[in-house]
Scaffold this motif. Structure first.
Motif, PDB file in Angstrom:
ATOM      1  N   VAL A   1      64.065  11.570  60.617  1.00  0.00           N
ATOM      2  CA  VAL A   1      64.039  10.126  60.881  1.00  0.00           C
ATOM      3  C   VAL A   1      62.597   9.616  60.937  1.00  0.00           C
ATOM      4  O   VAL A   1      62.265   8.569  60.375  1.00  0.00           O
ATOM      5  N   ILE A   2      61.737  10.366  61.615  1.00  0.00           N
ATOM      6  CA  ILE A   2      60.339   9.960  61.743  1.00  0.00           C
ATOM      7  C   ILE A   2      59.669   9.906  60.376  1.00  0.00           C
ATOM      8  O   ILE A   2      58.995   8.933  60.032  1.00  0.00           O
ATOM      9  N   SER A   3      59.864  10.941  59.573  1.00  0.00           N
ATOM     10  CA  SER A   3      59.213  10.976  58.251  1.00  0.00           C
ATOM     11  C   SER A   3      59.750   9.891  57.331  1.00  0.00           C
ATOM     12  O   SER A   3      59.020   9.318  56.531  1.00  0.00           O
ATOM     13  N   CYS A   4      61.057   9.582  57.450  1.00  0.00           N
ATOM     14  CA  CYS A   4      61.645   8.519  56.636  1.00  0.00           C
ATOM     15  C   CYS A   4      61.026   7.169  56.983  1.00  0.00           C
ATOM     16  O   CYS A   4      60.697   6.382  56.096  1.00  0.00           O
TER      17      CYS A   4
ATOM     18  N   LYS B   1      50.404   8.081  64.729  1.00  0.00           N
ATOM     19  CA  LYS B   1      50.343   9.476  65.174  1.00  0.00           C
ATOM     20  C   LYS B   1      50.583  10.463  64.041  1.00  0.00           C
ATOM     21  O   LYS B   1      49.837  11.447  63.890  1.00  0.00           O
ATOM     22  N   PHE B   2      51.627  10.233  63.239  1.00  0.00           N
ATOM     23  CA  PHE B   2      52.035  11.222  62.249  1.00  0.00           C
ATOM     24  C   PHE B   2      51.501  10.958  60.851  1.00  0.00           C
ATOM     25  O   PHE B   2      51.345  11.900  60.062  1.00  0.00           O
ATOM     26  N   GLY B   3      51.246   9.682  60.510  1.00  0.00           N
ATOM     27  CA  GLY B   3      50.795   9.361  59.164  1.00  0.00           C
ATOM     28  C   GLY B   3      49.579  10.172  58.723  1.00  0.00           C
ATOM     29  O   GLY B   3      49.593  10.802  57.655  1.00  0.00           O
ATOM     30  N   PRO B   4      48.483  10.181  59.500  1.00  0.00           N
ATOM     31  CA  PRO B   4      47.305  10.965  59.098  1.00  0.00           C
ATOM     32  C   PRO B   4      47.590  12.456  58.964  1.00  0.00           C
ATOM     33  O   PRO B   4      47.071  13.116  58.062  1.00  0.00           O
ATOM     34  N   ALA B   5      48.427  12.999  59.846  1.00  0.00           N
ATOM     35  CA  ALA B   5      48.758  14.429  59.776  1.00  0.00           C
ATOM     36  C   ALA B   5      49.533  14.750  58.500  1.00  0.00           C
ATOM     37  O   ALA B   5      49.261  15.749  57.822  1.00  0.00           O
ATOM     38  N   TYR B   6      50.498  13.899  58.157  1.00  0.00           N
ATOM     39  CA  TYR B   6      51.242  14.113  56.906  1.00  0.00           C
ATOM     40  C   TYR B   6      50.292  14.032  55.712  1.00  0.00           C
ATOM     41  O   TYR B   6      50.362  14.849  54.794  1.00  0.00           O
ATOM     42  N   ALA B   7      49.420  13.007  55.699  1.00  0.00           N
ATOM     43  CA  ALA B   7      48.520  12.808  54.558  1.00  0.00           C
ATOM     44  C   ALA B   7      47.605  14.006  54.359  1.00  0.00           C
ATOM     45  O   ALA B   7      47.295  14.380  53.217  1.00  0.00           O
ATOM     46  N   ARG B   8      47.147  14.612  55.466  1.00  0.00           N
ATOM     47  CA  ARG B   8      46.247  15.770  55.340  1.00  0.00           C
ATOM     48  C   ARG B   8      46.936  16.961  54.686  1.00  0.00           C
ATOM     49  O   ARG B   8      46.268  17.817  54.095  1.00  0.00           O
ATOM     50  N   HIS B   9      48.266  17.030  54.787  1.00  0.00           N
ATOM     51  CA  HIS B   9      48.991  18.164  54.225  1.00  0.00           C
ATOM     52  C   HIS B   9      49.461  17.920  52.791  1.00  0.00           C
ATOM     53  O   HIS B   9      50.072  18.806  52.187  1.00  0.00           O
ATOM     54  N   LEU B  10      49.206  16.752  52.250  1.00  0.00           N
ATOM     55  CA  LEU B  10      49.574  16.483  50.857  1.00  0.00           C
ATOM     56  C   LEU B  10      48.526  17.091  49.932  1.00  0.00           C
ATOM     57  O   LEU B  10      47.333  17.077  50.219  1.00  0.00           O
ATOM     58  N   LYS B  11      48.984  17.613  48.817  1.00  0.00           N
ATOM     59  CA  LYS B  11      48.068  18.243  47.871  1.00  0.00           C
ATOM     60  C   LYS B  11      47.185  17.197  47.208  1.00  0.00           C
ATOM     61  O   LYS B  11      47.633  16.104  46.874  1.00  0.00           O
TER      62      LYS B  11
ATOM     63  N   ALA C   1      55.246  18.418  53.760  1.00  0.00           N
ATOM     64  CA  ALA C   1      54.127  17.934  54.579  1.00  0.00           C
ATOM     65  C   ALA C   1      54.615  17.418  55.926  1.00  0.00           C
ATOM     66  O   ALA C   1      53.919  17.541  56.937  1.00  0.00           O
ATOM     67  N   ALA C   2      55.829  16.842  55.932  1.00  0.00           N
ATOM     68  CA  ALA C   2      56.380  16.291  57.171  1.00  0.00           C
ATOM     69  C   ALA C   2      57.237  17.288  57.947  1.00  0.00           C
ATOM     70  O   ALA C   2      57.865  16.917  58.936  1.00  0.00           O
ATOM     71  N   SER C   3      57.283  18.536  57.475  1.00  0.00           N
ATOM     72  CA  SER C   3      58.060  19.585  58.140  1.00  0.00           C
ATOM     73  C   SER C   3      59.550  19.252  58.150  1.00  0.00           C
ATOM     74  O   SER C   3      60.241  19.412  59.152  1.00  0.00           O
ATOM     75  N   VAL C   4      60.046  18.751  57.021  1.00  0.00           N
ATOM     76  CA  VAL C   4      61.464  18.397  56.906  1.00  0.00           C
ATOM     77  C   VAL C   4      62.069  19.240  55.784  1.00  0.00           C
ATOM     78  O   VAL C   4      61.468  19.404  54.729  1.00  0.00           O
ATOM     79  N   ALA C   5      63.272  19.746  56.002  1.00  0.00           N
ATOM     80  CA  ALA C   5      63.984  20.507  54.978  1.00  0.00           C
ATOM     81  C   ALA C   5      65.222  19.740  54.559  1.00  0.00           C
ATOM     82  O   ALA C   5      65.950  19.239  55.412  1.00  0.00           O
ATOM     83  N   ALA C   6      65.451  19.638  53.276  1.00  0.00           N
ATOM     84  CA  ALA C   6      66.622  18.918  52.790  1.00  0.00           C
ATOM     85  C   ALA C   6      67.888  19.740  53.059  1.00  0.00           C
ATOM     86  O   ALA C   6      67.852  20.960  53.082  1.00  0.00           O
TER      87      ALA C   6
END
Length: 235
Positions: free
Chosen positions: A18-21, A58-68, A230-235
Motif C-alpha cells: 500500500v505504501i509503495s503504491c 520518508k520512503f521516497g528517497p529510500a526507494y529512489a536510492r535502490h533504483l538502478k 526497490a520498495a521491498s514488495v513481492a507480487a
C-alpha cells in the motif's frame, strides 16, 4: 499483493504494498496528495493525504536510492539547461542535465544563474557519472562555456538554443507536477522532490528508441518489477 518484511516498514499500520503504491502514484503521475488519497479510497484504502505526504518524505528517497542507474558512457551527450522556480516569492533556478535519450542525469536547485552555479552542476555530473561526455549541448547562456573551460576543457561544447530542445522539453513534466503541488515551500523541499521524481520518471518512461506498443508494455512491466524490488514488495 504479498509484502516482504523490511525494517523500513516496521511499525506502520499499512503493508509495504500500500505504501509503495501511494508513493508510486504520487511521483509517477501529476497528482496532488488529495488526488492520491481519493484514488486509494476508491480501492477501499482509507489513508489521509497527510499520511501520503509523510510516506513520500520518508520512503521516497529510500526507494529512489535502490533504483538502478543507467551506466555512464563516454559516448553520451549531455544536454544542460536551467529553469526558474519561484519559492515563497523568491526566484531560484533548477539546473538539469539529461542525456541524448532524455534520461535525467542530475538536477540541482540553486539561487544563482551564473558561472559558479554552472561549475557546481558540472562537478556533480563528473563525480556521479565518473567520466566526461562526448559532447555537451546548452543554450546561449555564457556561464556554461566559462564553466566548461574550467571543469572539462577537452569536451566539445555546442551552444545553440535550437539544439537544446531535449533539455528544455525535460522541464515539462516537472512543470506539470509543480502546478499539481501548487509550488514548493523551500529549496530543500524542491531538491528532495526532484531527486525522487526524476528517478521514478527515468525508470518508467521508455527510451526514445523503444516506443512501439509491445516494447512500451514490456518496459512498463520490467519497470514495475524493479520498483517492487526497490520498495521491498513481492507480487
Amino acid at each position: 499483493m504479498k509484502t516482504n518484511y523490511h525494517p523500513r516498514h516496521a511499525r506502520h499500520r499499512f503493508p509495504a504494498g500500500v505504501i509503495s503504491c501511494a508513493i508510486w502514484l504520487y511521483f509517477r503521475f501529476p497528482l496532488s496528495l488529495r488526488m492520491v488519497e481519493e484514488m486509494l479510497a476508491a480501492r477501499g484504502i482509507e489513508v489521509s493525504h497527510e499520511t501520503v505526504r509523510r510516506w513520500a518524505l520518508k520512503f521516497g528517497p529510500a526507494y529512489a536510492r535502490h533504483l538502478k542507474r543507467k551506466p555512464p558512457s563516454r559516448r553520451d551527450i549531455w544536454h544542460l539547461d536551467e529553469v526558474a522556480v519561484a519559492i515563497v516569492g523568491k526566484k531560484h533556478w533548477l539546473w538539469r542535465a539529461v542525456h541524448q535519450d532524455g534520461y535525467v542525469l542530475d538536477e540541482i536547485v540553486q539561487s544563482r544563474r551564473d558561472t559558479t552555479a554552472a561549475k557546481r552542476l558540472l562537478k556533480r555530473l563528473l563525480r556521479k557519472q565518473g567520466c566526461p561526455p562526448k559532447r555537451m549541448i546548452t543554450d546561449k547562456l555564457g556561464s556554461y562555456a566559462a564553466a566548461r573551460r574550467q571543469i572539462m576543457p577537452d569536451v566539445e561544447h555546442r551552444s545553440h538554443k535550437g539544439l537544446n530542445n531535449r533539455a528544455e522539453n525535460s522541464h515539462l513534466p516537472f512543470r506539470r507536477r509543480e502546478r499539481a503541488r501548487q509550488g514548493f515551500r523551500s529549496a530543500r523541499g524542491l531538491q528532495r522532490f526532484v531527486n525522487v521524481f526524476s528517478a521514478v520518471r527515468n525508470l518508467f518512461v521508455p527510451p526514445r528508441s523503444r516506443r512501439s506498443a509491445a516494447a512500451t508494455h514490456l518496459h512498463c512491466l520490467n519497470a514495475m518489477a524493479e520498483w517492487n524490488v526497490a520498495a521491498s514488495v513481492a507480487a
